[in-house]
Design a protein around this motif. Structure first.
Motif, short mmCIF file in Angstrom:
data_model
loop_
_atom_site.label_atom_id
_atom_site.label_comp_id
_atom_site.label_asym_id
_atom_site.label_seq_id
_atom_site.Cartn_x
_atom_site.Cartn_y
_atom_site.Cartn_z
N ASN A 1 -57.25 104.37 21.87
CA ASN A 1 -56.87 102.91 21.34
C ASN A 1 -57.04 102.99 19.89
O ASN A 1 -56.61 101.90 19.48
CB ASN A 1 -57.88 102.02 21.96
N LYS B 1 -56.43 103.80 15.89
CA LYS B 1 -55.27 104.11 15.03
C LYS B 1 -55.11 105.58 14.73
O LYS B 1 -56.33 106.14 14.38
CB LYS B 1 -55.54 103.13 13.71
N GLY B 2 -54.19 106.24 14.25
CA GLY B 2 -53.91 107.52 13.97
C GLY B 2 -53.30 108.39 14.78
O GLY B 2 -53.15 109.62 14.33
N LYS B 3 -52.76 108.21 16.04
CA LYS B 3 -51.92 109.09 16.64
C LYS B 3 -50.80 109.45 16.34
O LYS B 3 -50.33 110.52 15.89
CB LYS B 3 -51.89 108.40 18.18
N THR B 4 -49.85 108.48 15.81
CA THR B 4 -48.62 108.95 15.19
C THR B 4 -48.87 109.51 13.90
O THR B 4 -48.07 110.57 13.46
CB THR B 4 -47.65 107.61 15.26
N THR B 5 -49.62 108.96 13.16
CA THR B 5 -49.68 109.45 11.88
C THR B 5 -50.29 110.87 11.69
O THR B 5 -49.99 111.73 11.08
CB THR B 5 -50.92 108.75 10.88
N GLU C 1 -45.01 108.13 21.45
CA GLU C 1 -45.31 107.11 22.24
C GLU C 1 -44.77 107.36 23.74
O GLU C 1 -44.52 106.37 24.62
CB GLU C 1 -44.66 105.65 21.95
N ARG D 1 -51.02 105.56 23.60
CA ARG D 1 -52.14 105.12 24.44
C ARG D 1 -51.93 105.67 25.80
O ARG D 1 -51.04 105.39 26.42
CB ARG D 1 -52.43 103.62 24.22
N GLU E 1 -49.15 100.77 8.37
CA GLU E 1 -48.74 101.01 9.99
C GLU E 1 -47.40 101.24 10.10
O GLU E 1 -47.06 101.75 11.23
CB GLU E 1 -49.18 99.64 10.53
P1 ATP Z 1 -50.43 104.92 13.58
O1 ATP Z 1 -48.88 104.93 13.86
O2 ATP Z 1 -50.95 104.01 12.62
O3 ATP Z 1 -50.90 106.15 13.54
P2 ATP Z 1 -51.09 104.91 16.48
O4 ATP Z 1 -50.03 105.60 16.68
O5 ATP Z 1 -52.63 105.38 16.65
O6 ATP Z 1 -51.17 104.15 14.98
P3 ATP Z 1 -50.22 102.93 18.31
O7 ATP Z 1 -50.83 102.84 19.47
O8 ATP Z 1 -48.97 103.62 18.23
O9 ATP Z 1 -51.15 103.57 17.37
O10 ATP Z 1 -50.09 101.33 17.74
C1 ATP Z 1 -49.07 100.91 17.36
C2 ATP Z 1 -49.38 99.91 16.14
O11 ATP Z 1 -50.51 99.42 16.11
C3 ATP Z 1 -49.23 100.56 14.96
O12 ATP Z 1 -48.62 99.95 13.96
C4 ATP Z 1 -50.82 100.94 14.68
O13 ATP Z 1 -51.16 101.19 13.23
C5 ATP Z 1 -51.48 99.68 15.27
N1 ATP Z 1 -52.84 99.99 15.75
C6 ATP Z 1 -53.40 101.23 16.23
N2 ATP Z 1 -54.70 101.07 16.64
C7 ATP Z 1 -54.91 99.71 16.79
C8 ATP Z 1 -56.00 99.06 17.08
N3 ATP Z 1 -57.09 99.76 17.56
N4 ATP Z 1 -56.08 97.61 17.04
C9 ATP Z 1 -54.83 97.11 16.41
N5 ATP Z 1 -53.75 97.79 16.06
C10 ATP Z 1 -53.68 98.96 16.07
#
Ligand code: ATP
Ligand code: MG
Length: 174
Positions: free
Chosen positions: A14, A16-20, A106, A139, A173
């Motif tokens: 859950n 942040k950081g997967k796509t980055t 995703e 996720r 984001e």
């Molecule tokens: P990012 O693209 O920033 O690396 P992610 O791929 O880990 O994030 P996703 O599950 O794809 O995260 O989330 C989609 C959006 O929600 C992205 O804009 C991301 O930055 C944001 N996000 C990620 N984690 C969280 C969180 N814990 N609470 C709220 N928003 C989040």
């Protein structure tokens, strides 16, 4: 495992950081002169600023995006069609020797909402070209996928400014 064996890497959780993280891995491949193919599930083309940056690398990286902005408001059929097209592109890339690294961004969301069968993905991954690296993000990666992955990283949310009402920001984001 052989030294030149491609890896299946899963970034889930859950935080942040997967796509980055996946895009950072792409940068490394590009940096050593290799090509990267990226398939984005549930994403509109060109919303992601990283993809705009990728264009500067010419044919070293290609991005295929499938989906509109407001996915969850769209009809299930619309999403199903976009997922089917995205998955077809993934399978093509897994057969294509020109792309040593492929990223399915995703894709776990497609599994979670049953647009795709996990067993189908697992079977296709098993049959891929031996040297191919695959990164899967999103996720809620299913257990059966974690089992076949060579590397699994779970991003854990400790804090996120979204909870304080800070909206998604361009350059951070997307
Ligand atoms: P990012 O693209 O920033 O690396 P992610 O791929 O880990 O994030 P996703 O599950 O794809 O995260 O989330 C989609 C959006 O929600 C992205 O804009 C991301 O930055 C944001 N996000 C990620 N984690 C969280 C969180 N814990 N609470 C709220 N928003 C989040
Ligand atoms: Mg993501």
């Amino acid at each position: 495992m052989k030294k030149n064996q491609g890896l299946v890497q899963v970034y889930t959780g859950n935080g942040k950081g997967k796509t980055t993280a996946a895009f950072g891995a792409a940068l490394r491949m590009i940096g050593c002169g290799q090509r990267v193919g990226i398939v984005q599930f549930f994403k509109a083309p060109a919303r992601e600023s990283a993809c705009r940056a990728f264009r500067k690398f010419g044919n070293k990286v290609r991005v295929w995006s499938f989906g509109g902005g407001f996915t969850w408001q769209a009809a299930r059929e619309t999403n199903a069609k976009a997922v089917a097209a995205a998955w077809a592109q993934c399978k093509k890339l897994l057969r294509d020797p020109r792309y040593p690294l492929v990223i399915f961004d995703e894709i776990h969301i497609a599994l979670k909402y049953k647009f795709l069968e996990t067993s189908e993905i697992v079977n296709v991954l098993k049959k891929r070209r031996a040297a191919k690296h695959v990164i899967l993000t999103g996720r809620g990666a299913p257990a059966a996928l974690l089992k076949v992955a060579d590397l699994v990283t779970e991003m854990k949310c400790v804090r996120h400014p979204f909870r304080e009402g800070v909206p998604a920001r361009r350059g951070i984001e997307f």
